[in-house]
Motif scaffolding. Structure first.
Motif, PDB file in Angstrom:
ATOM      1  N   GLU A 140       0.741  -1.327   0.001  1.00 10.29           N
ATOM      2  CA  GLU A 140       0.002   0.086  -0.036  1.00 10.29           C
ATOM      3  C   GLU A 140       0.927   1.341   0.017  1.00 10.29           C
ATOM      4  O   GLU A 140       1.698   1.339   0.619  1.00 10.29           O
ATOM      5  CB  GLU A 140      -1.019   0.049   1.290  1.00 10.29           C
ATOM      6  N   LEU A 141       0.656   2.253  -0.890  1.00 12.42           N
ATOM      7  CA  LEU A 141       0.979   3.524  -0.767  1.00 12.42           C
ATOM      8  C   LEU A 141       0.097   4.527  -0.278  1.00 12.42           C
ATOM      9  O   LEU A 141      -0.964   4.381  -0.888  1.00 12.42           O
ATOM     10  CB  LEU A 141       1.691   3.814  -2.456  1.00 12.42           C
ATOM     11  N   ILE A 142       0.521   5.420   0.431  1.00 11.89           N
ATOM     12  CA  ILE A 142      -0.470   6.389   0.960  1.00 11.89           C
ATOM     13  C   ILE A 142      -0.351   7.618   0.135  1.00 11.89           C
ATOM     14  O   ILE A 142       0.657   8.452   0.501  1.00 11.89           O
ATOM     15  CB  ILE A 142      -0.232   6.899   2.512  1.00 11.89           C
ATOM     16  N   VAL A 143      -1.117   7.840  -0.693  1.00 13.71           N
ATOM     17  CA  VAL A 143      -1.099   9.050  -1.647  1.00 13.71           C
ATOM     18  C   VAL A 143      -2.434   9.792  -1.743  1.00 13.71           C
ATOM     19  O   VAL A 143      -3.472   9.534  -1.785  1.00 13.71           O
ATOM     20  CB  VAL A 143      -0.992   8.318  -3.216  1.00 13.71           C
ATOM     21  N   TYR A 144      -1.873  11.031  -1.440  1.00 14.74           N
ATOM     22  CA  TYR A 144      -2.973  12.230  -1.389  1.00 14.74           C
ATOM     23  C   TYR A 144      -2.439  13.275  -2.665  1.00 14.74           C
ATOM     24  O   TYR A 144      -1.295  13.413  -2.754  1.00 14.74           O
ATOM     25  CB  TYR A 144      -2.696  13.034  -0.174  1.00 14.74           C
ATOM     26  N   ASP A 145      -3.382  13.801  -3.267  1.00 19.94           N
ATOM     27  CA  ASP A 145      -3.148  14.611  -4.365  1.00 19.94           C
ATOM     28  C   ASP A 145      -3.071  16.040  -3.656  1.00 19.94           C
ATOM     29  O   ASP A 145      -3.576  16.192  -2.453  1.00 19.94           O
ATOM     30  CB  ASP A 145      -3.997  14.807  -5.451  1.00 19.94           C
ATOM     31  N   ASP A 146      -2.433  17.005  -4.281  1.00 16.02           N
ATOM     32  CA  ASP A 146      -2.296  18.181  -3.628  1.00 16.02           C
ATOM     33  C   ASP A 146      -3.271  18.939  -3.037  1.00 16.02           C
ATOM     34  O   ASP A 146      -3.176  19.680  -1.867  1.00 16.02           O
ATOM     35  CB  ASP A 146      -1.301  19.066  -4.430  1.00 16.02           C
ATOM     36  N   ARG A 147      -4.484  18.753  -3.798  1.00 15.27           N
ATOM     37  CA  ARG A 147      -5.633  19.553  -3.310  1.00 15.27           C
ATOM     38  C   ARG A 147      -6.297  18.730  -1.779  1.00 15.27           C
ATOM     39  O   ARG A 147      -6.738  19.515  -1.105  1.00 15.27           O
ATOM     40  CB  ARG A 147      -6.840  19.407  -4.290  1.00 15.27           C
ATOM     41  N   GLU A 148      -6.112  17.456  -1.775  1.00 15.34           N
ATOM     42  CA  GLU A 148      -6.511  16.711  -0.817  1.00 15.34           C
ATOM     43  C   GLU A 148      -5.608  17.080   0.471  1.00 15.34           C
ATOM     44  O   GLU A 148      -6.249  17.284   1.540  1.00 15.34           O
ATOM     45  CB  GLU A 148      -6.499  15.224  -1.090  1.00 15.34           C
ATOM     46  N   TRP A 149      -4.256  17.125   0.137  1.00 10.62           N
ATOM     47  CA  TRP A 149      -3.470  17.362   1.294  1.00 10.62           C
ATOM     48  C   TRP A 149      -3.592  18.766   1.913  1.00 10.62           C
ATOM     49  O   TRP A 149      -3.651  19.289   2.980  1.00 10.62           O
ATOM     50  CB  TRP A 149      -2.104  17.104   0.786  1.00 10.62           C
ATOM     51  N   ASP A 150      -4.070  19.842   0.776  1.00 12.70           N
ATOM     52  CA  ASP A 150      -4.081  21.202   1.314  1.00 12.70           C
ATOM     53  C   ASP A 150      -5.472  21.405   1.952  1.00 12.70           C
ATOM     54  O   ASP A 150      -5.374  22.048   3.221  1.00 12.70           O
ATOM     55  CB  ASP A 150      -4.412  22.014   0.067  1.00 12.70           C
ATOM     56  N   ASP A 151      -6.618  20.482   1.734  1.00 13.11           N
ATOM     57  CA  ASP A 151      -7.683  20.521   2.620  1.00 13.11           C
ATOM     58  C   ASP A 151      -7.489  19.973   3.858  1.00 13.11           C
ATOM     59  O   ASP A 151      -7.973  20.586   4.839  1.00 13.11           O
ATOM     60  CB  ASP A 151      -8.644  19.588   1.908  1.00 13.11           C
ATOM     61  N   ILE A 152      -6.653  19.054   4.200  1.00 14.92           N
ATOM     62  CA  ILE A 152      -6.432  18.349   5.348  1.00 14.92           C
ATOM     63  C   ILE A 152      -5.597  19.180   6.037  1.00 14.92           C
ATOM     64  O   ILE A 152      -6.183  19.558   7.465  1.00 14.92           O
ATOM     65  CB  ILE A 152      -5.609  16.990   5.231  1.00 14.92           C
ATOM     66  N   ILE A 153      -4.753  20.044   5.638  1.00 14.85           N
ATOM     67  CA  ILE A 153      -3.867  20.963   6.492  1.00 14.85           C
ATOM     68  C   ILE A 153      -4.538  22.022   6.802  1.00 14.85           C
ATOM     69  O   ILE A 153      -4.415  22.783   7.972  1.00 14.85           O
ATOM     70  CB  ILE A 153      -2.391  21.192   5.509  1.00 14.85           C
ATOM     71  N   ASN A 154      -5.435  22.558   5.875  1.00 18.58           N
ATOM     72  CA  ASN A 154      -6.183  23.987   6.202  1.00 18.58           C
ATOM     73  C   ASN A 154      -7.612  23.561   6.974  1.00 18.58           C
ATOM     74  O   ASN A 154      -8.255  24.498   7.264  1.00 18.58           O
ATOM     75  CB  ASN A 154      -6.557  24.440   5.036  1.00 18.58           C
ATOM     76  N   SER A 155      -7.748  22.277   7.335  1.00 21.05           N
ATOM     77  CA  SER A 155      -9.295  21.961   7.939  1.00 21.05           C
ATOM     78  C   SER A 155      -9.039  22.519   9.412  1.00 21.05           C
ATOM     79  O   SER A 155     -10.482  22.682   9.863  1.00 21.05           O
ATOM     80  CB  SER A 155      -9.218  20.697   8.100  1.00 21.05           C
TER      81      SER A 155
ATOM     82  N   ASP B 265      -8.269  21.127  11.970  1.00 21.44           N
ATOM     83  CA  ASP B 265      -8.228  19.838  12.809  1.00 21.44           C
ATOM     84  C   ASP B 265      -6.798  19.470  13.140  1.00 21.44           C
ATOM     85  O   ASP B 265      -6.113  19.706  12.426  1.00 21.44           O
ATOM     86  CB  ASP B 265      -9.085  18.662  12.299  1.00 21.44           C
ATOM     87  N   LEU B 266      -6.726  18.824  14.388  1.00 17.07           N
ATOM     88  CA  LEU B 266      -5.453  18.392  14.817  1.00 17.07           C
ATOM     89  C   LEU B 266      -5.231  17.183  14.097  1.00 17.07           C
ATOM     90  O   LEU B 266      -6.064  16.370  13.946  1.00 17.07           O
ATOM     91  CB  LEU B 266      -5.379  18.173  16.287  1.00 17.07           C
ATOM     92  N   ILE B 267      -3.884  17.068  13.565  1.00 19.40           N
ATOM     93  CA  ILE B 267      -3.511  15.937  12.615  1.00 19.40           C
ATOM     94  C   ILE B 267      -2.868  14.944  13.389  1.00 19.40           C
ATOM     95  O   ILE B 267      -1.798  15.260  14.018  1.00 19.40           O
ATOM     96  CB  ILE B 267      -2.651  16.452  11.521  1.00 19.40           C
ATOM     97  N   ALA B 268      -3.469  13.823  13.486  1.00 22.90           N
ATOM     98  CA  ALA B 268      -2.770  12.596  14.216  1.00 22.90           C
ATOM     99  C   ALA B 268      -2.920  11.502  13.363  1.00 22.90           C
ATOM    100  O   ALA B 268      -4.033  11.491  12.500  1.00 22.90           O
ATOM    101  CB  ALA B 268      -3.480  12.538  15.676  1.00 22.90           C
ATOM    102  N   PRO B 269      -2.155  10.338  13.515  1.00 19.97           N
ATOM    103  CA  PRO B 269      -2.388   9.142  12.585  1.00 19.97           C
ATOM    104  C   PRO B 269      -3.725   8.704  12.850  1.00 19.97           C
ATOM    105  O   PRO B 269      -4.090   8.084  11.597  1.00 19.97           O
ATOM    106  CB  PRO B 269      -1.212   8.265  13.283  1.00 19.97           C
ATOM    107  N   PHE B 270      -4.448   8.638  13.757  1.00 20.88           N
ATOM    108  CA  PHE B 270      -5.583   7.916  13.661  1.00 20.88           C
ATOM    109  C   PHE B 270      -6.750   8.696  13.400  1.00 20.88           C
ATOM    110  O   PHE B 270      -8.004   8.263  13.295  1.00 20.88           O
ATOM    111  CB  PHE B 270      -5.968   7.263  15.066  1.00 20.88           C
ATOM    112  N   THR B 271      -6.600  10.124  13.093  1.00 14.80           N
ATOM    113  CA  THR B 271      -7.624  10.869  12.904  1.00 14.80           C
ATOM    114  C   THR B 271      -7.228  11.246  11.279  1.00 14.80           C
ATOM    115  O   THR B 271      -8.258  12.344  10.794  1.00 14.80           O
ATOM    116  CB  THR B 271      -7.601  12.345  13.693  1.00 14.80           C
ATOM    117  N   MET B 272      -6.395  11.213  10.478  1.00 15.88           N
ATOM    118  CA  MET B 272      -6.011  11.489   9.173  1.00 15.88           C
ATOM    119  C   MET B 272      -6.794  10.757   8.209  1.00 15.88           C
ATOM    120  O   MET B 272      -7.115   9.501   8.428  1.00 15.88           O
ATOM    121  CB  MET B 272      -4.583  10.825   9.059  1.00 15.88           C
ATOM    122  N   PRO B 273      -7.630  11.656   7.550  1.00 17.05           N
ATOM    123  CA  PRO B 273      -8.413  11.046   6.368  1.00 17.05           C
ATOM    124  C   PRO B 273      -7.715  10.236   5.720  1.00 17.05           C
ATOM    125  O   PRO B 273      -6.836  10.501   5.258  1.00 17.05           O
ATOM    126  CB  PRO B 273      -9.074  12.461   5.869  1.00 17.05           C
TER     127      PRO B 273
END
Ligand code: ZN
Length: 80
Positions: free
Chosen positions: A22-37, A39-47
């Motif tokens: 498995e490769l964990i791949v986000y496109d840049d827009r997905e990643w940008d949405d996560i970073i700008n959400s 929300d605190l980013i933790a391994p178990f809350t990462m979308p």
């Protein structure tokens, strides 16, 4: 999804964690949405990424799945 047969004949599995498939791949827009959400980013809350991406360790093909269906297959080109 737990197992998938590559076109080269190898069986790919994600039943072990971590695994080499498995490769964990986000496109840049997905990643940008996560970073700008906000929300605190933790391994178990990462979308989860939009697509599941698996790589065969035998032939290095890369498969992109959407809802457990292969939508793209990428194979290494022979440049020789
Ligand atoms: Zn393969």
């Amino acid at each position: 999804m737990a197992k998938f047969q590559c076109k080269c004949g190898a069986t790919l599995s994600n039943s072990h964690a971590p695994n080499d498939v498995e490769l964990i791949v986000y496109d840049d827009r997905e990643w940008d949405d996560i970073i700008n959400s906000g929300d605190l980013i933790a391994p178990f809350t990462m979308p989860s990424p939009r697509y599941d991406v698996w790589r065969c360790n035998e032939c290095e093909r890369v498969y992109v799945f959407e809802e457990n269906v292969v939508i793209k297959t990428y194979a290494v080109e022979d440049d020789t």
